[in-house]
Design an enzyme around this catalytic site. Structure first.
Site, PDB file in Angstrom:
ATOM      1  N   LYS A 258       0.887  -1.183   0.000  1.00  0.00           N
ATOM      2  CA  LYS A 258       0.000   0.000   0.000  1.00  0.00           C
ATOM      3  C   LYS A 258       0.914   1.219   0.000  1.00  0.00           C
ATOM      4  CE  LYS A 258      -2.045   2.947   1.983  1.00  0.00           C
ATOM      5  NZ  LYS A 258      -1.840   4.379   1.631  1.00  0.00           N
TER       6      LYS A 258
ATOM      7  N   GLU B 120       8.956   1.179  11.380  1.00  0.00           N
ATOM      8  CA  GLU B 120       9.978   2.228  11.220  1.00  0.00           C
ATOM      9  C   GLU B 120       9.236   3.549  11.253  1.00  0.00           C
ATOM     10  OE1 GLU B 120      12.305   1.250   7.772  1.00  0.00           O
ATOM     11  OE2 GLU B 120      13.031  -0.589   8.699  1.00  0.00           O
TER      12      GLU B 120
ATOM     13  N   CYS C 108      13.467  10.728   7.404  1.00  0.00           N
ATOM     14  CA  CYS C 108      13.260  10.338   8.803  1.00  0.00           C
ATOM     15  C   CYS C 108      14.546  10.471   9.613  1.00  0.00           C
ATOM     16  CB  CYS C 108      12.748   8.907   8.865  1.00  0.00           C
ATOM     17  SG  CYS C 108      13.890   7.730   8.138  1.00  0.00           S
TER      18      CYS C 108
ATOM     19  N   GLU D 197       8.460  16.128  15.998  1.00  0.00           N
ATOM     20  CA  GLU D 197       8.956  15.991  14.626  1.00  0.00           C
ATOM     21  C   GLU D 197       8.206  16.956  13.710  1.00  0.00           C
ATOM     22  OE1 GLU D 197       7.780  12.530  12.226  1.00  0.00           O
ATOM     23  OE2 GLU D 197       9.891  12.290  11.706  1.00  0.00           O
TER      24      GLU D 197
HETATM   25  P1  NAD Z   1       1.887   8.246   7.691  1.00  0.00           P
HETATM   26  O1  NAD Z   1       1.983   7.473   8.949  1.00  0.00           O
HETATM   27  O2  NAD Z   1       0.906   9.340   7.614  1.00  0.00           O
HETATM   28  O3  NAD Z   1       1.512   7.278   6.481  1.00  0.00           O
HETATM   29  C1  NAD Z   1       2.302   6.138   6.167  1.00  0.00           C
HETATM   30  C2  NAD Z   1       1.430   5.122   5.459  1.00  0.00           C
HETATM   31  O4  NAD Z   1       0.461   4.611   6.372  1.00  0.00           O
HETATM   32  C3  NAD Z   1       0.636   5.689   4.274  1.00  0.00           C
HETATM   33  O5  NAD Z   1       0.644   4.742   3.239  1.00  0.00           O
HETATM   34  C4  NAD Z   1      -0.754   5.857   4.856  1.00  0.00           C
HETATM   35  O6  NAD Z   1      -1.788   5.817   3.898  1.00  0.00           O
HETATM   36  C5  NAD Z   1      -0.828   4.654   5.775  1.00  0.00           C
HETATM   37  N1  NAD Z   1      -1.804   4.759   6.848  1.00  0.00           N
HETATM   38  C6  NAD Z   1      -2.216   5.869   7.504  1.00  0.00           C
HETATM   39  N2  NAD Z   1      -3.119   5.535   8.455  1.00  0.00           N
HETATM   40  C7  NAD Z   1      -3.262   4.190   8.401  1.00  0.00           C
HETATM   41  C8  NAD Z   1      -4.066   3.244   9.114  1.00  0.00           C
HETATM   42  N3  NAD Z   1      -4.887   3.631  10.092  1.00  0.00           N
HETATM   43  N4  NAD Z   1      -3.964   1.949   8.797  1.00  0.00           N
HETATM   44  C9  NAD Z   1      -3.147   1.548   7.815  1.00  0.00           C
HETATM   45  N5  NAD Z   1      -2.368   2.381   7.095  1.00  0.00           N
HETATM   46  C10 NAD Z   1      -2.427   3.689   7.384  1.00  0.00           C
HETATM   47  O7  NAD Z   1       3.353   8.729   7.368  1.00  0.00           O
HETATM   48  P2  NAD Z   1       3.825   9.666   6.156  1.00  0.00           P
HETATM   49  O8  NAD Z   1       3.284  11.032   6.410  1.00  0.00           O
HETATM   50  O9  NAD Z   1       3.507   8.980   4.869  1.00  0.00           O
HETATM   51  O10 NAD Z   1       5.414   9.667   6.301  1.00  0.00           O
HETATM   52  C11 NAD Z   1       6.114  10.577   7.105  1.00  0.00           C
HETATM   53  C12 NAD Z   1       6.453   9.932   8.427  1.00  0.00           C
HETATM   54  O11 NAD Z   1       7.155   8.727   8.193  1.00  0.00           O
HETATM   55  C13 NAD Z   1       7.366  10.757   9.317  1.00  0.00           C
HETATM   56  O12 NAD Z   1       6.930  10.657  10.641  1.00  0.00           O
HETATM   57  C14 NAD Z   1       8.717  10.079   9.160  1.00  0.00           C
HETATM   58  O13 NAD Z   1       9.610  10.241  10.228  1.00  0.00           O
HETATM   59  C15 NAD Z   1       8.309   8.659   9.024  1.00  0.00           C
HETATM   60  N6  NAD Z   1       9.348   7.869   8.354  1.00  0.00           N
HETATM   61  C16 NAD Z   1      10.081   6.998   9.097  1.00  0.00           C
HETATM   62  C17 NAD Z   1      11.090   6.260   8.499  1.00  0.00           C
HETATM   63  C18 NAD Z   1      11.948   5.297   9.271  1.00  0.00           C
HETATM   64  O14 NAD Z   1      12.672   4.546   8.646  1.00  0.00           O
HETATM   65  N7  NAD Z   1      11.907   5.291  10.590  1.00  0.00           N
HETATM   66  C19 NAD Z   1      11.334   6.420   7.133  1.00  0.00           C
HETATM   67  C20 NAD Z   1      10.565   7.327   6.417  1.00  0.00           C
HETATM   68  C21 NAD Z   1       9.562   8.045   7.030  1.00  0.00           C
HETATM   69  O1  6OD Z   2      18.600   3.922   3.396  1.00  0.00           O
HETATM   70  C1  6OD Z   2      17.736   3.179   3.812  1.00  0.00           C
HETATM   71  O2  6OD Z   2      17.757   1.988   3.635  1.00  0.00           O
HETATM   72  C2  6OD Z   2      16.621   3.749   4.582  1.00  0.00           C
HETATM   73  N1  6OD Z   2      15.785   2.863   5.133  1.00  0.00           N
HETATM   74  C3  6OD Z   2      16.463   5.076   4.681  1.00  0.00           C
HETATM   75  C4  6OD Z   2      15.414   5.710   5.378  1.00  0.00           C
HETATM   76  C5  6OD Z   2      15.179   7.018   5.236  1.00  0.00           C
HETATM   77  C6  6OD Z   2      14.080   7.680   5.876  1.00  0.00           C
HETATM   78  O3  6OD Z   2      13.492   8.653   5.460  1.00  0.00           O
END
Ligand code: NAD
Ligand code: 6OD
Length: 484
Positions: A176, A252, A286, A388
Site C-alpha cells: 500500500k 519504522e 526520517c 517531529e
Molecule cells: P503516515 O503514517 O501518515 O503514512 C504512512 C502510510 O500509512 C501511508 O501509506 C498511509 O496511507 C498509511 N496509513 C495511515 N493511516 C493508516 C491506518 N490507520 N492503517 C493503515 N495504514 C495507514 O506517514 P507519512 O506522512 O507517509 O510519512 C512521514 C512519516 O514517516 C514521518 O513521521 C517520518 O519520520 C516517518 N518515516 C520513518 C522512516 C523510518 O525509517 N523510521 C522512514 C521514512 C519516514
Molecule cells: O537507506 C535506507 O535503507 C533507509 N531505510 C532510509 C530511510 C530514510 C528515511 O526517510
C-alpha cells in the site's frame, strides 16, 4: 488525465473510486488514482496467497535470486521513467531522485538477493546417551503474505527496502503506497512482469489509511505479517491491527534527530553534513537532523556559516538547473510545517534565516513551498524542539560539556539516529554508545550500507531490518533435529 491503477495478480485493475493526485509544485491535478476497496484488497491478498503456495516460495534460491537481479536490471533499464514518476509525485530535485531514490530502489533487489544467497545456516551436533548423537540445523521458510505500508518521502526506495528482502526470502507482498506517491509502485508492476516474477507475488493497492486500503490490508486475516514505515501515531494503530492474530510487525517510525558538533570537529565537514541532514529532500527524511547542538567556542561561527550556505541553496522545480530544494509533499504538509514556523516564533525563537513561503512567481503559487529555516534561542522544553516537524528547518543550541549535551540530545521520545562531529576518537565511541538511538553516524550522515541493522529506539521503531536482520522478520527460522 493519467490513470494510476492497482496491480493485482500480474494485471492492472481499476478501483472502486478514484482520487486526485496533486502536483506538489503547482497544486494541479496530475493523475487519477484508482482507490482499492475491500474487494480489490481481498483480490490482492487472495492472489498473494495463491502465489505463495505456487512456485515462488519453493523456487530454488539460485533461481529466485536471478529473477530479483532481473527486477533490479529492469528498474535501471527504465530509470528515466521511474525518475520522472518520482519527481512528478514528490516534486523533489532530479539530482536527488537520480542519485538516491531510483538507484537505491534497484539496489534493494540486488543486495537482498545476495544476502539470501549467501546467508549461512546454523549447525549444532548434540551428544546422545547411545553415543550416536544428533544434528541440528536451522532452516528458513517464508513468513507468508506480507503487508507493506509505505510513506511518501522516499517512495520507491522505502518500498523496495521492504519488498526486496520480502521477495528474496520467498514471501509474497501486498503493498500500500502512500496516497501521495502512487506512481513508482504501480510502474514496478510492469518491471515485475518483464522480470518473470510470477503473477500474485507483487501486488499494489492504492488508497488512504483509515477505512481505506491501508486499514483493509493491515486488518486482513490473510496477511501474515506487516511491515510499516511512517508516523509513530499510525504505527500505533498498525500495531493494534497486527495484534489480531498475533502477527509479526516491523515498525519504522518518526524521528527528532540530533546532531552534536564538538569544537574539535572538521568545521567544513560538519557544516556540509549538517546542511544535508537538515535540508536535503526539503527536510523530509526520517533520519534528518532537526536539533543541532554546537559546542560554545564555535557556536556563533557555525550558526552564521550554516545560514550563509543554506541561503545559497536554489529552490525550484525538479529539472531546473542547480536546484537543491523542492517543495514539501502537499499543501496539507505545508500547513503543518508553517504551523511550526509560527509556533517557533511564539515560543521565543530567533529566526536566523528563512520562515514563511518563498516567492517563486505565479506558476508556483498553488504549490507546497516553504523557505528553509534556522532558529536559535529556544528552551529545551519548546514543542519545536520536542516534536517531529519533517520540514527544511532546524534549531541550533550551544552546549558546554559532553554530559550536558548527551542529556539534552537523549531527552526526547524518539530515538532514530544522530550525527556526531568530532576528531576525538574516544569521545566519538563514548557518545555514540550513550546515544539512545538505532543509528549513530560519526563525521558523516546517511552513509548507509544496506547490510547493516536499521531501525529506531524508543518511539522511532520496533525491530531492525537490513542485511541478515531483515531475514529475522521475513522468515520463520526452524530448527530441525535429526537423531543419528
Ligand atoms: P503516515 O503514517 O501518515 O503514512 C504512512 C502510510 O500509512 C501511508 O501509506 C498511509 O496511507 C498509511 N496509513 C495511515 N493511516 C493508516 C491506518 N490507520 N492503517 C493503515 N495504514 C495507514 O506517514 P507519512 O506522512 O507517509 O510519512 C512521514 C512519516 O514517516 C514521518 O513521521 C517520518 O519520520 C516517518 N518515516 C520513518 C522512516 C523510518 O525509517 N523510521 C522512514 C521514512 C519516514
Ligand atoms: O537507506 C535506507 O535503507 C533507509 N531505510 C532510509 C530511510 C530514510 C528515511 O526517510
Amino acid at each position: 488525465m493519467k490513470q494510476i491503477h492497482n496491480f493485482i495478480d500480474g494485471k492492472y485493475v481499476a478501483g472502486t473510486r478514484r482520487f486526485d493526485k496533486h502536483s506538489p509544485l503547482t497544486g494541479e491535478v496530475i493523475a487519477h488514482v484508482h482507490e482499492a476497496g475491500r474487494e480489490q484488497v481481498d483480490a490482492a491478498v487472495a492472489a498473494a496467497r495463491a502465489a505463495l503456495s505456487g512456485p515462488w516460495s519453493r523456487m530454488p534460491v539460485a533461481e529466485r535470486v536471478e529473477r530479483l537481479y532481473a527486477v533490479a536490471d529492469g528498474i535501471n533499464r527504465r530509470f528515466d521513467e521511474f525518475l520522472a514518476a518520482e519527481c512528478a509525485d514528490t516534486g523533489k530535485p532530479r539530482s536527488i531522485a537520480s542519485h538516491i531514490d531510483i538507484p537505491r530502489g534497484a539496489a534493494n533487489f540486488k543486495i537482498f538477493a545476495d544476502v539470501v544467497k549467501n546467508v549461512p545456516s546454523e549447525f549444532f551436533e548434540l551428544a546422545t546417551p547411545d553415543g550416536l548423537g544428533a544434528i541440528n540445523y536451522g532452516y528458513r521458510t517464508p513468513v507468508g503474505v506480507v503487508g507493506v505500508i509505505c510513506p511518501w518521502n522516499l517512495p520507491l526506495l522505502l518500498m523496495t527496502w521492504k519488498v526486496g528482502p520480502a521477495l528474496a526470502c520467498g514471501n509474497t507482498v501486498v503493498v500500500k503506497p502512500s496516497e501521495e506517491t502512487p506512481q513508482t509502485a504501480a510502474l514496478l508492476g510492469e518491471v515485475m512482469n518483464e522480470a518473470g516474477i510470477p503473477a500474485g507475488v507483487y501486488n499494489v493497492v492504492h488508497g488512504f489509511g483509515p477505512d481505506s486500503a491501508g486499514e483493509f490490508v493491515t486488518t486482513h486475516p490473510g496477511v501474515d505479517a506487516i511491515t510499516f514505515t511512517g508516523e509513530t501515531r499510525t504505527g500505533e494503530v498498525i500495531m493494534k491491527a497486527a495484534a489480531k492474530g498475533a502477527r509479526p510487525v516491523s515498525l519504522e517510525m518518526g524521528g527528532k534527530n540530533a546532531a552534536i558538533v564538538f569544537a574539535d570537529c572538521d568545521f567544513d565537514a560538519a557544516i556540509e553534513g549538517t546542511l544535508r541532514s537538515a535540508f536535503v529532500n526539503s527536510g523530509q527524511v526520517c533520519l534528518g537532523t532537526e536539533r543541532v547542538y554546537v559546542e560554545r567556542p564555535i557556536f556563533d561561527r557555525f550558526v552564521s556559516e550554516l545560514a550563509r550556505q543554506i541561503e545559497g541553496w536554489k529552490i525550484g522545480a525538479p529539472d531546473e538547473p542547480d536546484v537543491k530544494l523542492g517543495p514539501l509533499i502537499s499543501r496539507e504538509h505545508q500547513e503543518k510545517v508553517l504551523g511550526y514556523y509560527k509556533l517557533a516564533e511564539a515560543e521565543g525563537a530567533t529566526v536566523v534565516t528563512g520562515g514563511g513561503v518563498p516567492d517563486l512567481g505565479p506558476r508556483y503559487t498553488g504549490g507546497a513551498w516553504v523557505r528553509p529555516t534556522i532558529w536559535t534561542g529556544l528552551p529545551e522544553t519548546a514543542r519545536v524542539i520536542k516534536e517531529e516537524i519533517f520540514g527544511p528547518c532546524c534549531h541550533i543550541a550551544p552546549f558546554d560539556d559532553e554530559d550536558e549535551v548527551l542529556a539534552k540530545a537523549n531527552d526526547n521520545a524518539y530515538g532514530l539516529a544522530c550525527a556526531i562531529w568530532t576528531r576525538d576518537l574516544s569521545r566519538a565511541h563514548r557518545v555514540a554508545q550513550r546515544m539512545q538511538v538505532g543509528i549513530s553516524w560519526v563525521n558523516s550522515w546517511f552513509l548507509r550500507d544496506l547490510r547493516t541493522p536499521f531501525g529506531g529506539a524508543k518511539q522511532s521503531g520496533i525491530g531492525r531490518e537490513g542485511g541478515v536482520h531483515s531475514l529475522e522478520f521475513y522468515t520463520e527460522l526452524k530448527n530441525v533435529c535429526i537423531k543419528l
